[in-house]
Design an enzyme around this catalytic site. Structure first.
Site, PDB file in Angstrom:
ATOM      1  N   TRP A 199       0.817  -1.223   0.000  1.00 53.86           N
ATOM      2  CA  TRP A 199       0.000   0.000   0.000  1.00 53.86           C
ATOM      3  C   TRP A 199       0.843   1.261   0.000  1.00 53.86           C
ATOM      4  CZ3 TRP A 199      -4.089  -1.490   4.309  1.00 53.86           C
ATOM      5  CH2 TRP A 199      -4.878  -2.545   3.811  1.00 53.86           C
ATOM      6  N   GLY A 218       1.340  -2.637  -6.295  1.00 50.05           N
ATOM      7  CA  GLY A 218       1.201  -1.326  -5.673  1.00 50.05           C
ATOM      8  C   GLY A 218      -0.195  -0.774  -5.914  1.00 50.05           C
ATOM      9  N   GLY A 219      -0.314   0.098  -6.891  1.00 53.66           N
ATOM     10  CA  GLY A 219      -1.566   0.815  -7.165  1.00 53.66           C
ATOM     11  C   GLY A 219      -2.803  -0.066  -7.199  1.00 53.66           C
ATOM     12  N   GLY A 246       4.661   2.092 -10.927  1.00 56.21           N
ATOM     13  CA  GLY A 246       3.776   3.255 -10.930  1.00 56.21           C
ATOM     14  C   GLY A 246       3.725   3.989 -12.256  1.00 56.21           C
ATOM     15  N   GLU A 302      11.411  -6.108  -9.242  1.00 58.62           N
ATOM     16  CA  GLU A 302      10.636  -4.923  -9.591  1.00 58.62           C
ATOM     17  C   GLU A 302      11.500  -3.971 -10.403  1.00 58.62           C
ATOM     18  OE1 GLU A 302       7.094  -4.220  -6.756  1.00 58.62           O
ATOM     19  OE2 GLU A 302       8.821  -3.212  -5.911  1.00 58.62           O
TER      20      GLU A 302
END
Ligand code: 13P
Length: 257
Positions: A11, A234-235, A173, A167
């Site tokens: 998060w 993530g998002g 992102g 990653e």
């Protein structure tokens, strides 16, 4: 034995305690966790409330960082024993945002990995090249250095139980995901490096995730790759519906493995 897919929602610096609790209730009420492992990585204040909310479910909790000392005069830091007591089983270490904004280095990552393992936390060790490194053809060299250094001085049994997250920094992102083939090539390379550090059996066991703009749309094709054992999201982990869709994709891949 097939490796169990591990889907973790990082998060980052999002969600207050009430928001985290609301998300967790929605997740528990709408997801099928069978056959896969699901981990939530809330910010520090929400760790304990989320751990309480998932207790009795298969969902596990991870911190996004830790400090390597157990206690002491280190204002602003949080230790592995504190995270254990707060209900964490996992801890993300060496995320590129920490390397970029908070001075994390290969050496501090190694110290943190050892601290986590010493206290029964499973590290999710993040590695990945920056855009300029990829363009310079240095991807493999960079991830090899990061993996070797993260596990320096770590015993095989502990290391093999860890999770590595590949990653690529340029994919985080940005909406620019690595292609399944490119991600597979790096994950397979990482497994080889790990095998060289330890043994073929350890390489076979260690789980290697992919992270960087994973969405419900691209998750299935990434997770279907033989050396991709899950995702660090993530998002798309911030909304229960999209996170559940990624968990569903992992479940289908796991069944087919
Ligand atoms: P995004 O899924 O938002 O690209 O973030 C990936 C990430 O950094 C997970 O740790």
């Amino acid at each position: 034995m097939a490796r169990t897919q591990i889907i973790a929602g990082n998060w980052k610096m999002f969600k207050t305690i009430p928001e985290a609790q609301a998300f967790t209730q929605e997740l528990i009420g709408s997801a099928d966790f069978s056959g896969v492992e699901v981990v939530l990585c809330p910010p520090f204040p929400a760790l304990w409330p989320v751990a309480q909310a998932v207790s009795g479910t298969p969902v596990r909790v991870a911190a996004q960082n830790l400090f390597w000392e157990d206690q002491g005069a280190y204002t602003g830091e949080v230790s592995a024993p504190m995270l254990r007591e707060a209900g964490c089983r996992y801890v993300v270490i060496g995320h590129s945002e920490r390397r970029q904004y908070f001075g994390e280095t290969d050496e501090t990552v190694n110290r943190k990995v050892k601290a986590a393992l010493r206290h029964g936390l499973t590290p999710i060790v993040c590695v990945g090249e920056r855009l300029a490194e990829r363009e310079a053809g240095e991807t493999f060299k960079v991830v090899e250095r990061q993996v070797n250094s993260a596990f320096e001085g770590v015993e095989e049994a502990a290391a093999a139980g860890a999770v590595i997250a590949y990653e690529p920094v340029w994919a985080i992102g940005t909406g620019r995901t690595a292609s399944p083939e490119d991600a597979q090539a790096v994950n397979s390379f990482i497994r080889g490096v790990f095998g060289g550090l330890y043994s073929p059996a350890a390489a076979e066991r260690v789980r290697i995730q992919y992270g960087g703009s994973v969405t419900p749309e691209n998750a299935a094709s990434l997770l279907a790759q033989p050396d991709i054992d899950g995702a660090l999201v993530g998002g798309a982990s911030l909304k229960a519906a999209s996170f559940v869709a990624i968990i569903d994709a992992a479940r289908r891949v796991q069944t087919a493995r």
